[in-house]
Design a protein around this motif. Structure first.
Motif, PDB file in Angstrom:
ATOM      1  N   ILE A  18     -17.639  43.156 -11.791  1.00  0.00           N
ATOM      2  CA  ILE A  18     -18.324  42.375 -12.823  1.00  0.00           C
ATOM      3  C   ILE A  18     -17.459  42.311 -14.085  1.00  0.00           C
ATOM      4  CG2 ILE A  18     -20.275  42.432 -14.455  1.00  0.00           C
ATOM      5  CD1 ILE A  18     -21.123  41.375 -11.783  1.00  0.00           C
ATOM      6  N   GLU A  19     -16.889  43.443 -14.457  1.00  0.00           N
ATOM      7  CA  GLU A  19     -16.063  43.477 -15.664  1.00  0.00           C
ATOM      8  C   GLU A  19     -14.850  42.547 -15.513  1.00  0.00           C
ATOM      9  OE1 GLU A  19     -16.667  44.547 -18.588  1.00  0.00           O
ATOM     10  OE2 GLU A  19     -14.669  44.108 -19.385  1.00  0.00           O
ATOM     11  N   ARG A  20     -14.273  42.503 -14.312  1.00  0.00           N
ATOM     12  CA  ARG A  20     -13.127  41.596 -14.106  1.00  0.00           C
ATOM     13  C   ARG A  20     -13.549  40.144 -14.331  1.00  0.00           C
ATOM     14  NH1 ARG A  20     -11.629  45.204 -10.026  1.00  0.00           N
ATOM     15  NH2 ARG A  20     -12.754  44.080  -8.398  1.00  0.00           N
ATOM     16  N   HIS A  21     -14.722  39.772 -13.811  1.00  0.00           N
ATOM     17  CA  HIS A  21     -15.196  38.390 -14.016  1.00  0.00           C
ATOM     18  C   HIS A  21     -15.463  38.118 -15.504  1.00  0.00           C
ATOM     19  CE1 HIS A  21     -15.625  36.480 -10.106  1.00  0.00           C
ATOM     20  NE2 HIS A  21     -16.141  37.589  -9.587  1.00  0.00           N
ATOM     21  N   LEU A  22     -16.087  39.090 -16.176  1.00  0.00           N
ATOM     22  CA  LEU A  22     -16.424  38.860 -17.587  1.00  0.00           C
ATOM     23  C   LEU A  22     -15.176  38.781 -18.454  1.00  0.00           C
ATOM     24  CD1 LEU A  22     -19.581  41.126 -18.090  1.00  0.00           C
ATOM     25  CD2 LEU A  22     -19.481  38.644 -17.775  1.00  0.00           C
ATOM     26  N   THR A  23     -14.174  39.600 -18.129  1.00  0.00           N
ATOM     27  CA  THR A  23     -12.917  39.541 -18.887  1.00  0.00           C
ATOM     28  C   THR A  23     -12.269  38.171 -18.704  1.00  0.00           C
ATOM     29  OG1 THR A  23     -12.598  41.911 -18.623  1.00  0.00           O
ATOM     30  CG2 THR A  23     -10.646  40.619 -19.162  1.00  0.00           C
ATOM     31  N   ARG A  24     -12.294  37.697 -17.468  1.00  0.00           N
ATOM     32  CA  ARG A  24     -11.714  36.375 -17.199  1.00  0.00           C
ATOM     33  C   ARG A  24     -12.509  35.300 -17.943  1.00  0.00           C
ATOM     34  NH1 ARG A  24     -12.715  33.320 -12.441  1.00  0.00           N
ATOM     35  NH2 ARG A  24     -11.278  31.565 -12.213  1.00  0.00           N
ATOM     36  N   ALA A  25     -13.847  35.407 -17.881  1.00  0.00           N
ATOM     37  CA  ALA A  25     -14.689  34.428 -18.583  1.00  0.00           C
ATOM     38  C   ALA A  25     -14.399  34.459 -20.080  1.00  0.00           C
ATOM     39  CB  ALA A  25     -16.171  34.726 -18.323  1.00  0.00           C
ATOM     40  N   GLY A  26     -14.227  35.682 -20.634  1.00  0.00           N
ATOM     41  CA  GLY A  26     -13.935  35.809 -22.064  1.00  0.00           C
ATOM     42  C   GLY A  26     -12.601  35.169 -22.427  1.00  0.00           C
ATOM     43  N   ASP A  27     -11.602  35.318 -21.546  1.00  0.00           N
ATOM     44  CA  ASP A  27     -10.290  34.704 -21.796  1.00  0.00           C
ATOM     45  C   ASP A  27     -10.390  33.177 -21.792  1.00  0.00           C
ATOM     46  OD1 ASP A  27      -9.191  37.205 -21.917  1.00  0.00           O
ATOM     47  OD2 ASP A  27      -8.337  37.152 -19.887  1.00  0.00           O
ATOM     48  N   ILE A  28     -11.130  32.650 -20.814  1.00  0.00           N
ATOM     49  CA  ILE A  28     -11.308  31.187 -20.743  1.00  0.00           C
ATOM     50  C   ILE A  28     -12.037  30.704 -21.998  1.00  0.00           C
ATOM     51  CG2 ILE A  28     -12.356  29.285 -19.440  1.00  0.00           C
ATOM     52  CD1 ILE A  28     -12.287  31.178 -16.959  1.00  0.00           C
ATOM     53  N   LEU A  63     -23.682  33.468 -23.366  1.00  0.00           N
ATOM     54  CA  LEU A  63     -23.694  32.839 -22.045  1.00  0.00           C
ATOM     55  C   LEU A  63     -25.119  32.553 -21.592  1.00  0.00           C
ATOM     56  CD1 LEU A  63     -21.159  35.016 -20.063  1.00  0.00           C
ATOM     57  CD2 LEU A  63     -21.207  32.528 -19.990  1.00  0.00           C
ATOM     58  N   SER A  64     -25.321  31.406 -21.011  1.00  0.00           N
ATOM     59  CA  SER A  64     -26.636  31.143 -20.430  1.00  0.00           C
ATOM     60  C   SER A  64     -26.458  30.276 -19.185  1.00  0.00           C
ATOM     61  CB  SER A  64     -27.550  30.436 -21.440  1.00  0.00           C
ATOM     62  OG  SER A  64     -27.007  29.182 -21.764  1.00  0.00           O
ATOM     63  N   GLY A  65     -27.476  30.234 -18.381  1.00  0.00           N
ATOM     64  CA  GLY A  65     -27.416  29.414 -17.181  1.00  0.00           C
ATOM     65  C   GLY A  65     -28.738  29.484 -16.442  1.00  0.00           C
ATOM     66  N   ARG A  66     -28.903  28.563 -15.507  1.00  0.00           N
ATOM     67  CA  ARG A  66     -30.158  28.527 -14.752  1.00  0.00           C
ATOM     68  C   ARG A  66     -29.887  28.943 -13.311  1.00  0.00           C
ATOM     69  NH1 ARG A  66     -33.301  23.030 -15.107  1.00  0.00           N
ATOM     70  NH2 ARG A  66     -31.629  22.519 -13.683  1.00  0.00           N
ATOM     71  N   VAL A  67     -30.612  29.931 -12.851  1.00  0.00           N
ATOM     72  CA  VAL A  67     -30.406  30.465 -11.496  1.00  0.00           C
ATOM     73  C   VAL A  67     -31.418  29.808 -10.557  1.00  0.00           C
ATOM     74  CG1 VAL A  67     -30.266  32.564 -10.115  1.00  0.00           C
ATOM     75  CG2 VAL A  67     -29.753  32.653 -12.562  1.00  0.00           C
ATOM     76  N   ASP A  68     -30.943  29.376  -9.385  1.00  0.00           N
ATOM     77  CA  ASP A  68     -31.849  28.725  -8.423  1.00  0.00           C
ATOM     78  C   ASP A  68     -33.037  29.632  -8.086  1.00  0.00           C
ATOM     79  OD1 ASP A  68     -30.249  26.503  -8.332  1.00  0.00           O
ATOM     80  OD2 ASP A  68     -29.226  27.063  -6.479  1.00  0.00           O
ATOM     81  N   ARG A  69     -32.710  30.874  -7.733  1.00  0.00           N
ATOM     82  CA  ARG A  69     -33.795  31.813  -7.402  1.00  0.00           C
ATOM     83  C   ARG A  69     -33.322  33.244  -7.659  1.00  0.00           C
ATOM     84  NH1 ARG A  69     -34.982  31.405  -1.534  1.00  0.00           N
ATOM     85  NH2 ARG A  69     -34.525  33.594  -1.197  1.00  0.00           N
ATOM     86  N   ILE A  70     -34.201  34.058  -8.171  1.00  0.00           N
ATOM     87  CA  ILE A  70     -33.884  35.475  -8.350  1.00  0.00           C
ATOM     88  C   ILE A  70     -34.894  36.263  -7.521  1.00  0.00           C
ATOM     89  CG2 ILE A  70     -33.582  37.362  -9.984  1.00  0.00           C
ATOM     90  CD1 ILE A  70     -33.201  35.247 -12.203  1.00  0.00           C
ATOM     91  N   LEU A  90     -17.431  32.976 -10.405  1.00  0.00           N
ATOM     92  CA  LEU A  90     -17.628  33.449 -11.778  1.00  0.00           C
ATOM     93  C   LEU A  90     -19.073  33.240 -12.205  1.00  0.00           C
ATOM     94  CD1 LEU A  90     -15.225  33.309 -14.635  1.00  0.00           C
ATOM     95  CD2 LEU A  90     -17.337  32.107 -15.039  1.00  0.00           C
ATOM     96  N   ALA A  91     -19.645  32.094 -11.808  1.00  0.00           N
ATOM     97  CA  ALA A  91     -21.033  31.782 -12.197  1.00  0.00           C
ATOM     98  C   ALA A  91     -21.989  32.855 -11.671  1.00  0.00           C
ATOM     99  CB  ALA A  91     -21.429  30.407 -11.661  1.00  0.00           C
ATOM    100  N   LEU A  92     -21.842  33.228 -10.390  1.00  0.00           N
ATOM    101  CA  LEU A  92     -22.764  34.209  -9.817  1.00  0.00           C
ATOM    102  C   LEU A  92     -22.619  35.571 -10.498  1.00  0.00           C
ATOM    103  CD1 LEU A  92     -22.592  33.338  -5.998  1.00  0.00           C
ATOM    104  CD2 LEU A  92     -24.333  32.688  -7.663  1.00  0.00           C
ATOM    105  N   ALA A  93     -21.384  35.951 -10.818  1.00  0.00           N
ATOM    106  CA  ALA A  93     -21.170  37.238 -11.498  1.00  0.00           C
ATOM    107  C   ALA A  93     -21.817  37.218 -12.889  1.00  0.00           C
ATOM    108  CB  ALA A  93     -19.670  37.519 -11.603  1.00  0.00           C
ATOM    109  N   VAL A  94     -21.683  36.105 -13.575  1.00  0.00           N
ATOM    110  CA  VAL A  94     -22.309  35.968 -14.899  1.00  0.00           C
ATOM    111  C   VAL A  94     -23.832  36.073 -14.771  1.00  0.00           C
ATOM    112  CG1 VAL A  94     -22.837  34.245 -16.678  1.00  0.00           C
ATOM    113  CG2 VAL A  94     -20.461  34.674 -16.024  1.00  0.00           C
TER     114      VAL A  94
END
Ligand code: SF4
Length: 300
Positions: A216-226, A136-143, A176-180
């Motif tokens: 977080i785990e719920r989001h990642l499990t969902r992301a993994g299923d997708i 997984l990768s992505g660009r965050v506006d600000r951290i 989902l994006a923010l959790a990732v």
């Protein structure tokens, strides 16, 4: 299998599927659109004016943080938006002028509430991680880097929003994006992270959520299923459907049916906003055509 899905039970390495949160969201909202965007790579329709506003504001905020501290002022934000304003998708010059001013005003009033000395941990920072069978990768506006209750520094994921709809804490929680990004920023920058924030510039409001390991785990499990579903369809595409894409584009019913079996359309009124509507008869039937400036607040 290891946590990041890199090994199968027999110890053989398995391929991680490369994706971004946007790619996952696209599959979830419409597999046919996923095909057009990532496999067929069809040209998009006309650019949207609200995307021009959003990109202009995002670019200005990125450049604002690149300025020396003493030049990080509201006036500098106004200048950055005004000088580099993107003009695609607007109805006419008068609408461009109006929205250039509105974008500059919302950006300068937003930065007026920032501390220029509070250097972010990242601005438009690319973060990545491997987990649940995905790379997984992505660009965050600000951290941001902020002190937590126990005094340790934590990373906070900040996402700028410029749309007309105000956002709620539930939007921050369910993204989902923010959790990732929480996981990817934490792994990339080697620091704890759990808080996500949506900064809505038109209203100056912040919607936020503090994630737990469980959420977080719920989001990642969902992301993994997708990802498992999308990557399976992608493999079928490469093995036996890509060669039929031209026939499908020319209207060959058999080719369309074979491809739709793995990449079905999800037609509905929201197809009006789809960048690939011109290629999609079922999406056109289900929606009305709208002007490229329809996403602007108060657009006529
Ligand atoms: S127009 Fe609608 S159904 Fe067609 S690809 Fe776009 S989102 Fe999917």
């Amino acid at each position: 299998m290891s946590d990041d899905g890199a090994l199968t039970f027999d110890g053989m390495p398995t391929r991680l599927w490369s994706c971004t949160p946007t790619k996952l969201d696209t599959w979830l909202s419409c597999p046919r659109r996923f095909r057009f965007a990532y496999l067929d790579r069809r040209p998009k329709g006309l650019p949207w004016a609200h995307n021009s506003v959003g990109s202009s504001v995002h670019n200005a905020l990125r450049d604002w943080w690149l300025l020396p501290v003493e030049r990080r002022t509201p006036g500098a934000a106004t200048d950055l938006v005004t000088r580099n304003f993107l003009t695609d998708g607007f109805r006419d010059d008068a609408q461009i002028r109006e929205w250039r001013e509105r974008a500059a005003a919302m950006t300068s009033s937003y930065v007026a509430h920032l501390d220029p000395d509070d250097e972010p941990a990242g601005v438009e920072r690319t973060v990545s991680t491997t987990t649940h069978g995905m790379a997984l990768s992505g660009r965050v506006d600000r951290i941001d880097r902020r002190a937590s209750d126990d005094g340790a520094d934590e990373l906070v994921i900040v996402d700028y929003k410029t749309g007309r709809r105000p956002l709620t804490d539930d939007d921050a929680r369910s993204s989902l994006a923010l959790a990732v990004y929480v996981v990817a920023a934490s792994r990339t920058l080697r620091r704890r992270s759990r808080r996500v924030e949506l900064h809505h510039l038109p209203t100056g409001t912040v919607a936020a959520h503090d994630h737990t390991p469980e959420s977080i785990e719920r989001h990642l499990t969902r992301a993994g299923d997708i990802a498992a579903e999308a990557s399976t369809a992608e493999t079928v595409w490469k093995d036996r459907l890509a060669s039929r894409a031209e026939d499908a584009a020319a209207g060959d019913a058999d080719a369309v049916e074979a491809i739709d079996a793995h990449f079905p359309p999800s037609p509905g009124p929201s197809c009006s906003w789809c960048d690939y509507r011109r290629w999609c008869p079922s999406g056109r039937d289900a929606s009305s055509e709208i002007a490229p400036w329809s996403g602007l607040a108060d657009s006529a």
